[in-house]
Enzyme design. Structure first.
Site, PDB file in Angstrom:
ATOM      1  N   GLU A   1      51.086  38.069  41.241  1.00 50.59           N
ATOM      2  CA  GLU A   1      51.057  36.806  41.993  1.00 50.59           C
ATOM      3  C   GLU A   1      51.552  35.733  41.037  1.00 50.59           C
ATOM      4  O   GLU A   1      50.843  35.351  40.111  1.00 50.59           O
ATOM      5  CB  GLU A   1      49.627  36.480  42.460  1.00 50.59           C
ATOM      6  CG  GLU A   1      49.042  37.471  43.443  1.00 50.59           C
ATOM      7  CD  GLU A   1      49.670  37.388  44.825  1.00 50.59           C
ATOM      8  OE1 GLU A   1      50.468  36.462  45.082  1.00 50.59           O
ATOM      9  OE2 GLU A   1      49.367  38.271  45.647  1.00 50.59           O
TER      10      GLU A   1
ATOM     11  N   GLU B   1      47.883  40.206  48.011  1.00 48.66           N
ATOM     12  CA  GLU B   1      46.423  40.163  47.997  1.00 48.66           C
ATOM     13  C   GLU B   1      45.989  39.676  49.377  1.00 48.66           C
ATOM     14  O   GLU B   1      46.772  39.070  50.100  1.00 48.66           O
ATOM     15  CB  GLU B   1      45.916  39.229  46.899  1.00 48.66           C
ATOM     16  CG  GLU B   1      46.212  39.777  45.516  1.00 48.66           C
ATOM     17  CD  GLU B   1      45.715  38.901  44.374  1.00 48.66           C
ATOM     18  OE1 GLU B   1      45.679  37.668  44.541  1.00 48.66           O
ATOM     19  OE2 GLU B   1      45.394  39.460  43.314  1.00 48.66           O
TER      20      GLU B   1
ATOM     21  N   ASN C   1      43.838  27.973  36.699  1.00 44.14           N
ATOM     22  CA  ASN C   1      43.760  26.929  37.746  1.00 44.14           C
ATOM     23  C   ASN C   1      42.646  27.188  38.774  1.00 44.14           C
ATOM     24  O   ASN C   1      42.075  26.249  39.308  1.00 44.14           O
ATOM     25  CB  ASN C   1      45.116  26.680  38.399  1.00 44.14           C
ATOM     26  CG  ASN C   1      45.741  27.916  38.987  1.00 44.14           C
ATOM     27  OD1 ASN C   1      45.230  29.023  38.832  1.00 44.14           O
ATOM     28  ND2 ASN C   1      46.856  27.739  39.662  1.00 44.14           N
TER      29      ASN C   1
ATOM     30  N   CYS D   1      49.827  27.304  42.542  1.00 39.03           N
ATOM     31  CA  CYS D   1      51.089  27.975  42.877  1.00 39.03           C
ATOM     32  C   CYS D   1      51.572  27.610  44.273  1.00 39.03           C
ATOM     33  O   CYS D   1      52.744  27.754  44.589  1.00 39.03           O
ATOM     34  CB  CYS D   1      50.903  29.477  42.773  1.00 39.03           C
ATOM     35  SG  CYS D   1      49.532  30.050  43.778  1.00 39.03           S
TER      36      CYS D   1
HETATM   37  P1  NAP Z   1      50.147  32.346  32.295  1.00 33.75           P
HETATM   38  O1  NAP Z   1      50.452  31.627  31.060  1.00 33.75           O
HETATM   39  O2  NAP Z   1      51.110  33.366  32.784  1.00 33.75           O
HETATM   40  O3  NAP Z   1      48.694  32.977  32.072  1.00 33.75           O
HETATM   41  C1  NAP Z   1      48.057  33.747  33.047  1.00 33.75           C
HETATM   42  C2  NAP Z   1      47.184  34.796  32.363  1.00 33.75           C
HETATM   43  O4  NAP Z   1      48.023  35.665  31.602  1.00 33.75           O
HETATM   44  C3  NAP Z   1      46.175  34.203  31.381  1.00 33.75           C
HETATM   45  O5  NAP Z   1      45.016  35.003  31.388  1.00 33.75           O
HETATM   46  C4  NAP Z   1      46.915  34.337  30.065  1.00 33.75           C
HETATM   47  O6  NAP Z   1      46.063  34.351  28.956  1.00 33.75           O
HETATM   48  C5  NAP Z   1      47.585  35.665  30.251  1.00 33.75           C
HETATM   49  N1  NAP Z   1      48.725  35.862  29.371  1.00 33.75           N
HETATM   50  C6  NAP Z   1      49.571  34.927  28.878  1.00 33.75           C
HETATM   51  N2  NAP Z   1      50.497  35.514  28.088  1.00 33.75           N
HETATM   52  C7  NAP Z   1      50.217  36.826  28.089  1.00 33.75           C
HETATM   53  C8  NAP Z   1      50.805  37.960  27.456  1.00 33.75           C
HETATM   54  N3  NAP Z   1      51.869  37.838  26.654  1.00 33.75           N
HETATM   55  N4  NAP Z   1      50.252  39.163  27.678  1.00 33.75           N
HETATM   56  C9  NAP Z   1      49.173  39.299  28.481  1.00 33.75           C
HETATM   57  N5  NAP Z   1      48.564  38.278  29.090  1.00 33.75           N
HETATM   58  C10 NAP Z   1      49.096  37.055  28.904  1.00 33.75           C
HETATM   59  O7  NAP Z   1      49.932  31.365  33.541  1.00 33.75           O
HETATM   60  P2  NAP Z   1      49.014  30.079  33.598  1.00 33.75           P
HETATM   61  O8  NAP Z   1      49.686  28.961  32.906  1.00 33.75           O
HETATM   62  O9  NAP Z   1      47.616  30.415  33.201  1.00 33.75           O
HETATM   63  O10 NAP Z   1      48.963  29.828  35.183  1.00 33.75           O
HETATM   64  C11 NAP Z   1      49.908  29.056  35.809  1.00 33.75           C
HETATM   65  C12 NAP Z   1      50.917  29.930  36.537  1.00 33.75           C
HETATM   66  O11 NAP Z   1      50.218  30.812  37.415  1.00 33.75           O
HETATM   67  C13 NAP Z   1      51.817  29.110  37.433  1.00 33.75           C
HETATM   68  O12 NAP Z   1      53.140  29.587  37.345  1.00 33.75           O
HETATM   69  C14 NAP Z   1      51.242  29.362  38.828  1.00 33.75           C
HETATM   70  O13 NAP Z   1      52.169  29.203  39.864  1.00 33.75           O
HETATM   71  C15 NAP Z   1      50.793  30.775  38.709  1.00 33.75           C
HETATM   72  N6  NAP Z   1      49.779  31.079  39.727  1.00 33.75           N
HETATM   73  C16 NAP Z   1      50.150  31.911  40.748  1.00 33.75           C
HETATM   74  C17 NAP Z   1      49.245  32.184  41.757  1.00 33.75           C
HETATM   75  C18 NAP Z   1      49.619  33.092  42.886  1.00 33.75           C
HETATM   76  O14 NAP Z   1      48.727  33.552  43.589  1.00 33.75           O
HETATM   77  N7  NAP Z   1      50.893  33.390  43.100  1.00 33.75           N
HETATM   78  C19 NAP Z   1      47.956  31.625  41.718  1.00 33.75           C
HETATM   79  C20 NAP Z   1      47.615  30.787  40.657  1.00 33.75           C
HETATM   80  C21 NAP Z   1      48.556  30.534  39.655  1.00 33.75           C
HETATM   81  P3  NAP Z   1      45.884  32.991  28.087  1.00 33.75           P
HETATM   82  O15 NAP Z   1      45.329  31.989  29.018  1.00 33.75           O
HETATM   83  O16 NAP Z   1      44.955  33.366  27.030  1.00 33.75           O
HETATM   84  O17 NAP Z   1      47.250  32.592  27.612  1.00 33.75           O
END
Ligand code: NAP
Length: 482
Positions: free
Chosen positions: A251, A463, A152, A285
């Site tokens: 995060e 962070e 994102n 998020c």
């Molecule tokens: P995600 O599916 O958890 O993916 C995040 C990262 O983790 C990507 O690089 C992804 O790679 C990797 N990943 C996924 N499965 C993995 C595994 N089994 N082992 C190791 N790495 C893995 O999250 P997203 O859909 O990209 O992002 C949306 C989420 O992020 C939402 O819940 C949002 O709230 C949260 N977010 C939180 C913050 C904060 O600061 N708290 C900020 C932004 C977003 P791939 O893309 O290759 O699957």
């Protein structure tokens, strides 16, 4: 814009290394391929960690002022490359060009802030228990850090981790999301041009994270894992890293309440919901997820929000008039549809939007109309899970105690918002909300200068601010007998 037809490779030990396989990166506005990225193997992942490990001693010993100077040079190179990087963010992430520009500028702010903060990792001299001893408490860099980032904010989320890691003296391996590897690669190019020593920053991309994640996360040379993404994957990484006790910062997801009291400035609150809910098309998020409105002002607030949401222009991010771009992919689109359908089935009213936008050349992308739902309740999916889309559900409340209880009734605790003109109420509600960030009449509370992170299942650690560099430091006691 740099030609991104060919995959850039993985950046390991100061060189771009081509990989045997590559994967397509798709524009979510058109469904068309906009470039290719390298599909790293476990061997390349190990090589990246090896390069970082090899660079650790020298980088840790580099004076803090010099590490800060390197970060400032990265910020300058990022600014120089901003137009290219903005185009790549729009092409692979879909966000409107103004928001992409903001993201790159915001990434620069993190680099600048930690360029200064590098010099402030003070230790302590502790009064000793005996006259013959001197006790020095030092802050030392943890070692190799692994950053796993989401789609994102493809560039800003890397800057948020790279800046404090390098400031603290930790070399880094970065793995961006598979949907958005191109703008991060261009950012790493800027890092390279800034003259960062070989091995201090390494970069690997993969079409499926599980292809390399066991290798990266399970490697005992990785002393720090810093992750931004879903709560589900965050918990998995925590379990995977337990064997070698890597320090972990997470995060994760949020489910932000946005509370509008009847004494609030309703125009400001409307603008606040628009800023919070519809940035990155609801895919942040921090996005307002549950909009609680006090009963006396529900109708007038709903009218204002419905009118404002209805005016948001939907379309490809390349159009400067556009405020809301496409959702990232089909899975994201399906989740939004499921949440809206569930709400309607349980009695919610669609005040505006509620469906896909397809006309005017939008049929190839995952465009969803900015949506406001009236008459929502706490049992609906929109109120229980992160929707991650442009849907604003309105829930009614009677009094302060009730809304605080309902706002806190969630396993998540990242951001919360409260609009009121009553100073006493602002303090009481801010104290009572179980969230890591509370915006009082402020829809955008995040900043590099202050701690950012979640309570409960929204994360671990912080962070930003001084806490952000602490996350990459270890404490050492040196006891000297004199
Ligand atoms: P995600 O599916 O958890 O993916 C995040 C990262 O983790 C990507 O690089 C992804 O790679 C990797 N990943 C996924 N499965 C993995 C595994 N089994 N082992 C190791 N790495 C893995 O999250 P997203 O859909 O990209 O992002 C949306 C989420 O992020 C939402 O819940 C949002 O709230 C949260 N977010 C939180 C913050 C904060 O600061 N708290 C900020 C932004 C977003 P791939 O893309 O290759 O699957």
């Amino acid at each position: 814009m740099r030609d991104v037809g060919e995959a850039r490779g993985c950046f390991i030990d100061g060189k771009w290394i081509p990989t045997a396989e590559t994967f397509a990166v798709v524009d979510p506005a058109t469904g068309r391929e906009v470039g290719r990225a390298s599909d790293a193997t476990p061997a390349e992942a190990r090589a990246a960690i090896g390069a970082a490990e090899g660079a650790f001693a020298e980088w840790a010993a580099t004076p803090a002022a010099e590490r800060g100077a390197v970060l400032r040079r990265i910020a300058a190179e990022l600014e120089r490359a901003a137009d290219d990087i903005v185009s790549l963010i729009v092409a692979e992430q879909g966000k409107p060009i103004g928001q992409a520009r903001f993201e790159v500028a915001y990434a620069g702010q993190w680099l600048e802030w930690y360029a200064e903060e590098a010099r402030r990792t003070y230790g302590e001299i502790v009064p000793p228990p005996t006259a013959t001893k001197r006790l020095l408490v030092q802050r030392r860099p943890l070692g190799v850090a692994l950053a796993i980032t989401p789609w994102n904010f493809p560039v800003a989320m890397i800057a948020r981790k790279l800046a404090p890691a390098l400031a603290a003296g930790c070399p880094l391996v970065v793995k961006p999301a598979e949907q958005t590897p191109l703008s991060p690669a261009a950012f790493i190019d800027a890092v390279d041009r800034a003259g960062v020593p070989a091995g201090v920053v390494n970069f690997v991309t993969a079409s499926d994270p599980t292809r390399i994640s066991d290798t990266l996360v399970g490697d005992p040379r990785v002393r720090k894992i810093t992750f931004t993404g879903s709560t589900e994957v965050g918990k998995l990484l925590l379990r995977q890293s337990a064997d070698h006790l890597a320090r972990v910062s997470l995060e994760l997801g949020g489910q932000a309440p946005f509370i509008v009291f009847d004494d609030a400035d309703l125009d400001a609150a409307t603008a606040g919901v628009i800023a919070s809910k519809f940035q990155v098309n609801g895919q942040s998020c921090l996005c307002a997820n549950r909009i609680f409105v006090q009963e006396g002002v529900v109708e007038s607030f709903a009218d204002r929000l419905t009118a404002a949401a209805g005016e948001l222009v939907v379309g490809p991010g390349t159009d400067p008039e556009v405020a809301v771009g496409p959702l990232i992919d089909e899975a994201g689109y399906d989740k939004v549809c499921a949440h809206v359908a569930d709400a309607v089935e349980r009695g919610a009213r669609v005040l505006v939007g509620g469906d896909r936008r397809q006309g005017g050349g939008l049929q190839q992308g995952y465009f969803f109309a900015p949506t406001v739902l009236g008459d929502c309740d706490d049992d609906m999916l929109v109120a229980r899970e992160e929707t991650f889309g442009p849907v604003a559900p309105l829930l009614t409340f009677t009094d302060e105690a009730e809304v605080v209880r309902r706002a806190n009734d969630s396993p998540f605790g990242l951001a919360a918002y409260c609009y009121t003109r009553d100073l006493g109420r602002a303090h009481r509600v801010a104290d009572a909300l179980e969230f890591g960030l509370v915006g009082i009449n402020d829809p955008l509370p995040a900043s590099p200068v202050a701690p950012f992170g979640g309570f409960k299942e929204s994360g671990l650690g912080r962070e930003g601010g001084h806490d952000g560099i602490e996350a990459f430091l270890e404490t050492k006691l040196v006891s000297i007998v004199c």
